[in-house]
Design an enzyme around this catalytic site. Structure first.
Site, PDB file in Angstrom:
ATOM      1  N   ARG A 104       0.889  -1.186   0.000  1.00 56.17           N
ATOM      2  CA  ARG A 104       0.000   0.000   0.000  1.00 56.17           C
ATOM      3  C   ARG A 104       0.910   1.215   0.000  1.00 56.17           C
ATOM      4  O   ARG A 104       1.766   1.366   0.873  1.00 56.17           O
ATOM      5  CB  ARG A 104      -0.902   0.014   1.233  1.00 56.17           C
ATOM      6  CG  ARG A 104      -1.580   1.350   1.417  1.00 56.17           C
ATOM      7  CD  ARG A 104      -2.704   1.338   2.403  1.00 56.17           C
ATOM      8  NE  ARG A 104      -3.868   0.652   1.876  1.00 56.17           N
ATOM      9  CZ  ARG A 104      -5.116   0.816   2.327  1.00 56.17           C
ATOM     10  NH1 ARG A 104      -5.345   1.659   3.321  1.00 56.17           N
ATOM     11  NH2 ARG A 104      -6.109   0.152   1.809  1.00 56.17           N
ATOM     12  N   HIS A 131      -7.225   0.829  -6.510  1.00 53.02           N
ATOM     13  CA  HIS A 131      -7.444  -0.043  -5.343  1.00 53.02           C
ATOM     14  C   HIS A 131      -8.081  -1.340  -5.862  1.00 53.02           C
ATOM     15  O   HIS A 131      -9.274  -1.596  -5.645  1.00 53.02           O
ATOM     16  CB  HIS A 131      -8.349   0.672  -4.340  1.00 53.02           C
ATOM     17  CG  HIS A 131      -8.327   0.087  -2.956  1.00 53.02           C
ATOM     18  ND1 HIS A 131      -7.571  -1.014  -2.614  1.00 53.02           N
ATOM     19  CD2 HIS A 131      -8.997   0.451  -1.824  1.00 53.02           C
ATOM     20  CE1 HIS A 131      -7.760  -1.298  -1.333  1.00 53.02           C
ATOM     21  NE2 HIS A 131      -8.619  -0.423  -0.830  1.00 53.02           N
ATOM     22  N   GLN A 134     -10.085  -3.873  -3.682  1.00 51.86           N
ATOM     23  CA  GLN A 134     -11.396  -3.329  -3.322  1.00 51.86           C
ATOM     24  C   GLN A 134     -12.382  -3.515  -4.469  1.00 51.86           C
ATOM     25  O   GLN A 134     -13.495  -4.020  -4.269  1.00 51.86           O
ATOM     26  CB  GLN A 134     -11.237  -1.829  -2.991  1.00 51.86           C
ATOM     27  CG  GLN A 134     -12.500  -1.163  -2.521  1.00 51.86           C
ATOM     28  CD  GLN A 134     -12.890  -1.601  -1.123  1.00 51.86           C
ATOM     29  OE1 GLN A 134     -12.106  -1.478  -0.195  1.00 51.86           O
ATOM     30  NE2 GLN A 134     -14.099  -2.115  -0.954  1.00 51.86           N
ATOM     31  N   ASP A 226     -17.384   7.105  -1.730  1.00 50.97           N
ATOM     32  CA  ASP A 226     -16.113   7.026  -1.000  1.00 50.97           C
ATOM     33  C   ASP A 226     -15.847   8.424  -0.437  1.00 50.97           C
ATOM     34  O   ASP A 226     -16.536   9.393  -0.801  1.00 50.97           O
ATOM     35  CB  ASP A 226     -14.995   6.583  -1.967  1.00 50.97           C
ATOM     36  CG  ASP A 226     -13.639   6.410  -1.282  1.00 50.97           C
ATOM     37  OD1 ASP A 226     -13.599   6.331  -0.037  1.00 50.97           O
ATOM     38  OD2 ASP A 226     -12.602   6.370  -1.991  1.00 50.97           O
ATOM     39  N   CYS A 266     -16.497   1.787   0.404  1.00 50.10           N
ATOM     40  CA  CYS A 266     -15.309   0.949   0.663  1.00 50.10           C
ATOM     41  C   CYS A 266     -14.887   1.034   2.127  1.00 50.10           C
ATOM     42  O   CYS A 266     -14.211   0.126   2.605  1.00 50.10           O
ATOM     43  CB  CYS A 266     -14.173   1.384  -0.250  1.00 50.10           C
ATOM     44  SG  CYS A 266     -13.761   3.130  -0.079  1.00 50.10           S
ATOM     45  N   ARG A 294     -13.763  -8.579   1.578  1.00 51.08           N
ATOM     46  CA  ARG A 294     -12.342  -8.313   1.298  1.00 51.08           C
ATOM     47  C   ARG A 294     -11.526  -9.533   1.701  1.00 51.08           C
ATOM     48  O   ARG A 294     -10.602  -9.950   1.000  1.00 51.08           O
ATOM     49  CB  ARG A 294     -11.854  -7.084   2.087  1.00 51.08           C
ATOM     50  CG  ARG A 294     -12.474  -5.763   1.692  1.00 51.08           C
ATOM     51  CD  ARG A 294     -11.984  -5.274   0.342  1.00 51.08           C
ATOM     52  NE  ARG A 294     -10.535  -5.184   0.260  1.00 51.08           N
ATOM     53  CZ  ARG A 294      -9.788  -4.170   0.723  1.00 51.08           C
ATOM     54  NH1 ARG A 294     -10.361  -3.136   1.276  1.00 51.08           N
ATOM     55  NH2 ARG A 294      -8.457  -4.167   0.592  1.00 51.08           N
TER      56      ARG A 294
END
Ligand code: CP
Ligand code: NVA
Length: 335
Positions: A104, A131, A134, A226, A266, A294
């Site tokens: 990340r 991402h 996700q 988001d 998310c 996830r």
């Protein structure tokens, strides 16, 4: 899977995405039945996190543990990626210790450079640009919820950011119609939109780019939002709060979608900004199922990349089987 790394969803064929979903469903079901997998026994995953994370870090660590592997968490200061030593050297040396790397980071090129020099799979756990874990989990959740992806409409309300790009690509790859409503100055970047539209032309999905959130959600099966200010953009928070004030997912906006629409985020959410408490905690919200998945989808990704099953041929999903296979060898490289 033919793909060695998971840097971007665009690198996966439609069959590879369906294969991930097939394994996610299987591993989720087997875990619920009490069946314990040992696919990553003796394997170690290095987890480089240059930004904060709850879901991605915890779900990856738990995924590795549930597959009987081990993970090592490396924060920004301890590893000094590209500062203490070059990305190339980190990739080459870590490849000799670990069996896979989750990263990340801020700039997307860091993920690409790690993948370029690593001899073990590199998985993008979020960059400023994308991402992908996700986006894959989200389409898995949508398929689980509606039973089939066929003819579905997803509307994203808010910033044309990393999450929006990965969601849009996942939708279009799977033939799901995608609409986004963003304020001027915060729309998806033009090179991305051009690639997305080319891809949509091949899969039969449509893409719409709008200003008006009400128009974007009308007829949508899924409303997605988001945060207005992503990690690394904190200095712009005030300016963004003004620009996005009309882009809040409220009960009224959900009503504009029509019957049966679900709401996704998310997470982490800034309750009261991009989404109200009433919607987050209301009957249309599937944000916690989404967060749970996830774990299951990342278990599938780890399984397929780090311990590929002998017969890991493309899995056929009855619900999305009619979507044509699409790979994008001609796409320009992302930032
Ligand atoms: N959705 C998500 O990636 O959450 P974290 O930032 O907590 O990992
Ligand atoms: N767009 C958000 C997503 C967090 C999971 C960010 O990058 O901060």
């Amino acid at each position: 899977m033919r793909t060695k790394h998971l840097v971007a969803i665009k690198d996966l064929s439609t069959e590879e995405i369906l294969e991930i979903f097939h394994w996610a469903r299987k591993l989720k079901g087997r875990w619920a039945q009490g069946i314990r997998e040992r696919a990553l026994e003796g394997k170690v995953v290095g987890m480089i996190f240059e930004k904060s994370s709850m879901r991605t870090r915890v779900s990856f660590e738990v995924a590795v543990l549930q597959l009987s592997g081990h993970s090592i968490y490396l924060d920004r200061d301890s590893i000094g990626l590209g500062v203490r030593e070059t990305i190339k050297d980190v990739a080459r040396v870590m490849s000799r210790y670990v069996d896979g790397i989750v990263v990340r980071t801020f700039e997307h090129h860091v993920v690409k450079d790690l993948a370029r020099y690593s001899t073990v799979p590199v998985i993008n756990g979020l960059s400023d640009y994308l991402h992908p874990c996700q986006g894959l989990s989200d389409l898995f959740t949508i398929q689980e919820r509606f039973g089939s992806l066929e003819g579905l409409r997803v509307a994203f309300v808010g910033d044309g950011n990393n999450v929006a790009r990965s969601l849009a690509t996942a939708c279009v790859k799977l033939g799901v119609h995608f609409a986004i409503a963003s304020p001027a100055g915060y729309v998806l970047d033009a090179p991305f939109v051009s690639r997305l539209q080319k891809l949509a032309a091949r899969t039969g999905a449509s893409t719409r780019h709008l200003r008006d959130p009400v128009k974007a959600v009308r007829g949508a099966n899924v409303i997605y939002t988001d945060v207005w200010t992503s990690m690394g953009q904190e200095d712009e928070a005030e300016q963004r709060r003004k620009a996005f004030s009309r882009y809040r997912v409220t009960r009224e906006l959900v009503s504009a979608a029509g019957n049966g629409a679900v709401v996704m985020h998310c997470l982490p959410a800034h309750r009261g900004d991009e989404i109200t408490d009433e919607v987050m905690d209301g009957p249309f919200s599937i944000v916690y199922e989404q967060a749970e998945n996830r774990l299951h989808v990342q278990k599938a990704i780890l399984r397929l990349l780090l311990a590929p099953p002998a017969s890991s041929g493309p899995a056929v999903s009855p619900s999305a089987g009619s979507t044509p296979s699409v790979r994008d060898p001609d796409e320009p490289t992302e930032r």
